[in-house]
Write a protein that holds these residues in place. Structure first.
Motif, PDB file in Angstrom:
ATOM      1  N   PRO A 171       0.805  -1.237   0.000  1.00 31.74           N
ATOM      2  CA  PRO A 171       0.000   0.000   0.000  1.00 31.74           C
ATOM      3  C   PRO A 171       0.829   1.275   0.000  1.00 31.74           C
ATOM      4  O   PRO A 171       0.297   2.346  -0.278  1.00 31.74           O
ATOM      5  CB  PRO A 171      -0.831  -0.128   1.282  1.00 31.74           C
ATOM      6  N   TYR A 227      -8.428   5.167  -7.727  1.00 27.05           N
ATOM      7  CA  TYR A 227      -8.865   4.973  -6.342  1.00 27.05           C
ATOM      8  C   TYR A 227      -8.413   6.124  -5.445  1.00 27.05           C
ATOM      9  O   TYR A 227      -7.379   6.766  -5.703  1.00 27.05           O
ATOM     10  CB  TYR A 227      -8.307   3.650  -5.810  1.00 27.05           C
ATOM     11  N   SER A 234      -6.931   6.160  -2.654  1.00 27.04           N
ATOM     12  CA  SER A 234      -5.602   5.994  -2.071  1.00 27.04           C
ATOM     13  C   SER A 234      -4.525   6.643  -2.932  1.00 27.04           C
ATOM     14  O   SER A 234      -3.485   7.062  -2.428  1.00 27.04           O
ATOM     15  CB  SER A 234      -5.285   4.498  -1.895  1.00 27.04           C
ATOM     16  N   TYR A 267     -15.951   6.509  -1.966  1.00 21.46           N
ATOM     17  CA  TYR A 267     -15.081   5.368  -1.684  1.00 21.46           C
ATOM     18  C   TYR A 267     -14.132   5.741  -0.561  1.00 21.46           C
ATOM     19  O   TYR A 267     -13.459   6.764  -0.620  1.00 21.46           O
ATOM     20  CB  TYR A 267     -14.285   5.020  -2.948  1.00 21.46           C
ATOM     21  N   GLU A 268     -14.082   4.935   0.483  1.00 19.77           N
ATOM     22  CA  GLU A 268     -13.218   5.219   1.622  1.00 19.77           C
ATOM     23  C   GLU A 268     -11.850   4.582   1.420  1.00 19.77           C
ATOM     24  O   GLU A 268     -11.723   3.496   0.860  1.00 19.77           O
ATOM     25  CB  GLU A 268     -13.847   4.681   2.915  1.00 19.77           C
ATOM     26  N   SER A 286      -8.695   2.555   2.432  1.00 19.30           N
ATOM     27  CA  SER A 286      -8.385   1.471   3.366  1.00 19.30           C
ATOM     28  C   SER A 286      -7.267   1.908   4.302  1.00 19.30           C
ATOM     29  O   SER A 286      -6.374   2.676   3.926  1.00 19.30           O
ATOM     30  CB  SER A 286      -7.964   0.215   2.607  1.00 19.30           C
ATOM     31  N   THR A 287      -7.307   1.425   5.528  1.00 14.77           N
ATOM     32  CA  THR A 287      -6.296   1.782   6.509  1.00 14.77           C
ATOM     33  C   THR A 287      -5.305   0.639   6.688  1.00 14.77           C
ATOM     34  O   THR A 287      -5.688  -0.535   6.711  1.00 14.77           O
ATOM     35  CB  THR A 287      -6.932   2.114   7.867  1.00 14.77           C
ATOM     36  N   PHE A 288      -4.035   0.998   6.793  1.00 19.19           N
ATOM     37  CA  PHE A 288      -2.975   0.012   7.022  1.00 19.19           C
ATOM     38  C   PHE A 288      -2.063   0.529   8.131  1.00 19.19           C
ATOM     39  O   PHE A 288      -1.854   1.733   8.270  1.00 19.19           O
ATOM     40  CB  PHE A 288      -2.151  -0.212   5.751  1.00 19.19           C
ATOM     41  N   ASN A 301      -1.503  -4.923  10.204  1.00 19.23           N
ATOM     42  CA  ASN A 301      -2.159  -5.539   9.052  1.00 19.23           C
ATOM     43  C   ASN A 301      -1.342  -5.406   7.771  1.00 19.23           C
ATOM     44  O   ASN A 301      -1.843  -5.609   6.678  1.00 19.23           O
ATOM     45  CB  ASN A 301      -3.563  -4.971   8.843  1.00 19.23           C
TER      46      ASN A 301
END
Length: 238
Positions: free
Chosen positions: A51, A174, A176, A214-215, A217-219, A224
């Motif tokens: 990511p 996206y 991100s 669209y949210e 994603s958290t890393f 994770n």
């Protein structure tokens, strides 16, 4: 033209199905003549993905002639039924690809994972191993295989040809990467120039369509996701 952080490889399979996901509502599916950037990014991310980086497709060569084959398919219907659909696939697709990665500076929370040399070395090792996940061309049923190559040494079927294509999907953009909480579809008009398709970047696509909110994603490294340093040691990359 070679760039930093670049990998070069051939991806090939028996079939490919490159479609605009916005047009997949009906039972019929018709492939584009050439792969979308999204499909190729999916291939590269199956080779190696983190990511903290994102992949950019630089250029491709089409190794085999563009040919299509139609099949009668019975799609799985979760509410039952026995519908017959017509899918048109690319036959014996094979592409030489150049791609490079950029750090995702929208993910400042992952800045400690921004190690250029280690990401590049791991990516090259993963190409030699055929990828870390299953490779497919457009859809899951179109399994494919990856092997390293020297891009400039590959002979493509259209090496002496210039050809313009009509507007088509470039990629899905996206949040991100874009920094906006919107999933967008990007479009472009590709062309073959002396056998090579030079891809533009997502930022260079002027024709866009907002699809949905669209949210991101958290890393979190160590929870994770694995850091590139830990992965470097685990894979024994030299």
């Amino acid at each position: 033209m070679k760039k930093r952080n670049q990998i070069e490889f051939i991806v090939s399979g028996e079939y490919a199905l490159f479609t605009d996901p916005l047009s997949r509502i009906g039972g019929e599916k018709m492939t584009y003549q050439i792969p979308t950037a999204s499909a190729l990014i999916g291939v590269v991310e199956s080779i190696y993905w983190k990511p903290s980086i994102y992949w950019v497709i630089d250029e491709i060569k089409i190794i085999n002639p563009i040919a299509m084959e139609s099949k009668s398919i019975r799609p799985i219907k979760y509410k039952g039924g026995n519908t017959l659909a017509q899918y048109t696939y690319l036959l014996n697709p094979a592409y030489a690809i150049r791609a490079h990665f950029e750090f995702n500076f929208n993910r400042k929370d992952l800045s400690e994972d921004f190690n250029e040399e280690k990401h590049h070395n791991i990516a090259k090792r993963c190409v030699k191993k055929g990828g870390r996940r299953d490779i497919f061309l457009g859809t899951r049923e179109c399994q494919a295989y990856v092997e390293p190559c020297e891009f400039d040494e590959i002979i493509g079927y259209y090496d002496t040809i210039n050809l313009q294509f009509s507007p088509m999907l470039h990629s899905l953009y996206y949040p991100s990467q874009s920094g906006r909480e919107q999933l967008e579809a990007l479009f472009w008009s590709p062309k073959i120039e002396k056998g090579i398709i030079h891809f533009i970047t997502s930022e260079q696509c002027t024709l866009r369509k907002e699809i949905t909110d669209y949210e991101v994603s958290t890393f979190e490294i160590g929870k994770n996701m694995q850091s590139v340093d830990a992965l470097f040691i685990e894979l024994g990359v030299e």
